[in-house]
Design an enzyme around this catalytic site. Structure first.
Site, mmCIF file in Angstrom:
data_model
loop_
_atom_site.group_PDB
_atom_site.id
_atom_site.type_symbol
_atom_site.label_atom_id
_atom_site.label_comp_id
_atom_site.label_asym_id
_atom_site.label_seq_id
_atom_site.Cartn_x
_atom_site.Cartn_y
_atom_site.Cartn_z
ATOM 1 N N TYR A 169 10.237 -0.688 8.954
ATOM 2 C CA TYR A 169 8.842 -1.064 9.210
ATOM 3 C C TYR A 169 8.238 -0.135 10.269
ATOM 4 O O TYR A 169 7.135 0.404 10.106
ATOM 5 C CB TYR A 169 8.802 -2.529 9.674
ATOM 6 C CG TYR A 169 7.426 -3.083 9.847
ATOM 7 C CD1 TYR A 169 6.773 -3.724 8.800
ATOM 8 C CD2 TYR A 169 6.758 -2.971 11.063
ATOM 9 C CE1 TYR A 169 5.495 -4.233 8.958
ATOM 10 C CE2 TYR A 169 5.488 -3.475 11.229
ATOM 11 C CZ TYR A 169 4.865 -4.113 10.169
ATOM 12 O OH TYR A 169 3.598 -4.605 10.335
ATOM 13 N N HIS A 194 4.968 -10.589 10.397
ATOM 14 C CA HIS A 194 5.788 -10.328 9.206
ATOM 15 C C HIS A 194 7.251 -10.600 9.552
ATOM 16 O O HIS A 194 7.746 -10.163 10.597
ATOM 17 C CB HIS A 194 5.717 -8.861 8.775
ATOM 18 C CG HIS A 194 4.380 -8.413 8.288
ATOM 19 N ND1 HIS A 194 3.821 -8.842 7.110
ATOM 20 C CD2 HIS A 194 3.490 -7.537 8.816
ATOM 21 C CE1 HIS A 194 2.638 -8.260 6.936
ATOM 22 N NE2 HIS A 194 2.413 -7.467 7.964
ATOM 23 N N ASP A 250 -3.814 -8.028 4.929
ATOM 24 C CA ASP A 250 -2.603 -8.836 4.713
ATOM 25 C C ASP A 250 -2.571 -10.019 5.681
ATOM 26 O O ASP A 250 -1.792 -10.957 5.483
ATOM 27 C CB ASP A 250 -1.325 -8.001 4.814
ATOM 28 C CG ASP A 250 -1.239 -7.167 6.078
ATOM 29 O OD1 ASP A 250 -2.271 -6.680 6.548
ATOM 30 O OD2 ASP A 250 -0.113 -6.998 6.594
ATOM 31 N N HIS A 290 -1.128 -1.699 15.840
ATOM 32 C CA HIS A 290 -1.242 -0.389 15.242
ATOM 33 C C HIS A 290 -2.626 -0.062 14.698
ATOM 34 O O HIS A 290 -2.818 1.023 14.112
ATOM 35 C CB HIS A 290 -0.186 -0.241 14.134
ATOM 36 C CG HIS A 290 -0.544 -0.972 12.852
ATOM 37 N ND1 HIS A 290 -0.672 -0.271 11.667
ATOM 38 C CD2 HIS A 290 -0.846 -2.228 12.569
ATOM 39 C CE1 HIS A 290 -0.990 -1.116 10.691
ATOM 40 N NE2 HIS A 290 -1.092 -2.304 11.220
ATOM 41 N N HIS A 316 0.809 -1.225 0.000
ATOM 42 C CA HIS A 316 0.000 0.000 0.000
ATOM 43 C C HIS A 316 0.844 1.279 0.000
ATOM 44 O O HIS A 316 0.687 2.174 0.833
ATOM 45 C CB HIS A 316 -1.115 -0.014 1.052
ATOM 46 C CG HIS A 316 -0.750 -0.088 2.512
ATOM 47 N ND1 HIS A 316 0.229 0.677 3.081
ATOM 48 C CD2 HIS A 316 -1.291 -0.816 3.518
ATOM 49 C CE1 HIS A 316 0.281 0.427 4.380
ATOM 50 N NE2 HIS A 316 -0.618 -0.484 4.661
ATOM 51 N N ASP A 332 1.460 -7.362 14.220
ATOM 52 C CA ASP A 332 2.383 -6.543 13.405
ATOM 53 C C ASP A 332 3.581 -6.025 14.215
ATOM 54 O O ASP A 332 4.597 -5.632 13.640
ATOM 55 C CB ASP A 332 1.638 -5.326 12.835
ATOM 56 C CG ASP A 332 0.900 -5.660 11.548
ATOM 57 O OD1 ASP A 332 1.307 -6.587 10.844
ATOM 58 O OD2 ASP A 332 -0.086 -4.959 11.248
ATOM 59 N N HIS A 349 -5.452 -9.540 14.345
ATOM 60 C CA HIS A 349 -5.495 -8.261 13.629
ATOM 61 C C HIS A 349 -6.180 -8.498 12.286
ATOM 62 O O HIS A 349 -5.885 -9.489 11.610
ATOM 63 C CB HIS A 349 -4.052 -7.771 13.449
ATOM 64 C CG HIS A 349 -3.889 -6.523 12.660
ATOM 65 N ND1 HIS A 349 -4.777 -5.482 12.701
ATOM 66 C CD2 HIS A 349 -2.903 -6.139 11.795
ATOM 67 C CE1 HIS A 349 -4.337 -4.503 11.910
ATOM 68 N NE2 HIS A 349 -3.222 -4.897 11.340
ATOM 69 N N GLU A 366 -6.339 -6.499 9.442
ATOM 70 C CA GLU A 366 -5.908 -5.887 8.175
ATOM 71 C C GLU A 366 -5.766 -6.994 7.128
ATOM 72 O O GLU A 366 -5.312 -8.107 7.444
ATOM 73 C CB GLU A 366 -4.597 -5.105 8.366
ATOM 74 C CG GLU A 366 -4.337 -4.184 7.192
ATOM 75 C CD GLU A 366 -3.237 -3.142 7.450
ATOM 76 O OE1 GLU A 366 -2.628 -3.145 8.537
ATOM 77 O OE2 GLU A 366 -3.004 -2.319 6.533
HETATM 78 FE FE1 FEO Z 1 -1.544 -4.092 10.015
HETATM 79 FE FE2 FEO Z 1 0.488 -6.468 8.633
HETATM 80 O O1 FEO Z 1 -1.098 -5.488 8.875
#
Ligand code: FEO
Length: 399
Positions: free
Chosen positions: A192, A225, A85, A147, A27, A166, A81, A83
């Site tokens: 990051y 991640h 991804d 986050h 993004h 994250d 989470h 989001e």
């Molecule tokens: Fe807040 Fe890796 O998504």
């Protein structure tokens, strides 16, 4: 036989995530080293899946999970989470896990129903809640705005494993999974942090304090991640504190762009004057740098000087783009800021930057210096005075 790579973290806890080797843009965030989406399957009397992956990797996740246990045996799905991804695979995954109960924070539950069309119920879990899921115990800790509002982490007290979502992640595609297999990716974690976590410094400090207060002492910290932490947990936590508090910030970042060379001459002059005075300086031309790398440099800088030419009585567009990107990440508090630049027939660029600093209530280190056309001797002397003032304030800050 399915010979996909599945890593065992410890005691029947498996990494069943995906490595996105070719991702170069997340993004808008430049990801020159790719990314990974980590998900975990915990074997036991009632197997647990922790998080899912980005939608294109759904099949890979399901195949890996099926290699660990029959999918119908998976009884619990924890979504730390929402989001996409991490939740993109969620709708398809729950179709393959008919017998699993789903857990999320209250906001996570709302978000999942808004993102995806599904009928299954979600059990809301709250901070401090401990559940016995078969022969495994999990405890949830909500970390709102670290986050996203829905964010939470999951702690396994018996195994001393923290699924950190994250937090502590890095955008990094590697065949290694753990931080003792290669150099620890602190710099990738900093990039990051600067591009994803920066606006939530206070929440990060609160989360770190909570980890301390709850005496979690994890043996493994498993972000969603990148590399999984086991050898350098104290190192990444100390760095997070230093990034969140601004303790890592030192020296000056000169962030500029140029149209016909005048602003670049000024940037060079200010750079040289600062270096002569013993100040550590980094100088980045904006169009030669990715937004992600610019933010990493901002994270590590105590003073940020923004140089812009003027075009059509306003800021140079490349500089304006950085200002918009920074606005949301809000790196201002704890740093000092300045503007400089050039114009031809009419000004506007430097005033735009100055107004942006005022509007954001960022502390300005010195009044801007501005050149009409090419900087002459007097203007270069003004750049030197500007640098002298900046160096003096930095020296005072150190005392
Ligand atoms: Fe807040 Fe890796 O998504």
């Amino acid at each position: 036989m399915d010979n996909r790579y599945i890593a065992e973290v410890k005691n029947g806890i498996y990494w069943v995530g995906s490595v996105d080797w070719n991702l170069r843009d997340f993004h808008g965030f430049t990801t020159p080293r790719g990314a990974s989406y980590n998900a975990f399957l915990i074997k036991g009397s009632e197997p647990i899946l922790v998080d899912t992956v980005k939608r294109p990797f759904t099949g890979e996740l399901l195949a890996k999970a099926a290699a660990v246990t029959d999918l119908k045996n998976i009884r619990h799905l924890i979504i730390n989470h929402i989001e996409p991804d991490h939740s993109g695979a969620f709708p398809e995954v729950i179709r393959h896990l008919p017998n699993c109960r789903i857990y999320a924070s209250e906001i996570g539950k709302i978000g999942l129903h808004r993102y995806y069309d599904f009928e299954r119920d979600i059990q809301v879990v709250r901070s401090g809640e401990t559940l016995a899921l078969g022969d495994r115990t999990v405890r949830f800790v909500e970390t709102p705005m670290a986050h996203w509002p829905d964010s939470m982490v999951t702690w396994m007290p018996d195994e001393k494993v923290l699924f950190s979502s994250d937090i502590f992640g890095q955008f990094l595609a590697t065949s290694e999974r753990f931080d003792d297999e290669s150099d620890p990716p602190f710099l990738d974690a900093a990039v990051y942090y600067a591009n994803i976590v920066f606006p939530f410094n206070r929440e990060v400090i609160a989360t770190l304090d909570l980890v301390k207060q709850l005496k979690l002492n994890p043996e493994y910290v498993l972000p969603d991640h990148g590399i999984l932490w086991k050898k350098h947990i104290a190192g990444i936590m100390d760095r997070y504190r230093s990034w969140a508090t601004g303790a890592c910030a030192e020296g000056v970042l000169i962030l500029y762009d140029t149209m016909w060379g005048s602003t670049e001459i000024m940037a060079g002059s200010i750079h040289d004057s600062l270096v002569r005075r013993g100040v550590t300086v980094r100088k980045l031309r904006i169009r030669s740098s990715s937004l992600s790398d610019i933010m990493r440099e901002v994270l590590f800088s105590r003073v940020v000087l923004i140089g812009t030419p003027t075009i059509n009585n306003t800021v140079f567009p490349a500089v304006g783009q950085v200002l918009i990107y920074m606005q949301g990440l809000d790196p201002g508090p704890g740093r000092l800021w300045g503007a400089f630049g050039s114009y031809g027939w009419g000004g506007g660029g430097v005033e735009y930057v100055s107004r942006w600093l005022r509007q954001n209530r960022y502390e300005v280190i010195h009044a801007p210096v501005e050149s009409q056309f090419t900087p002459n001797k007097a203007l270069l002397a003004a750049c030197d005075e500007y640098a002298e003032a900046v160096a003096g304030k930095i020296a005072n800050m150190k005392q």
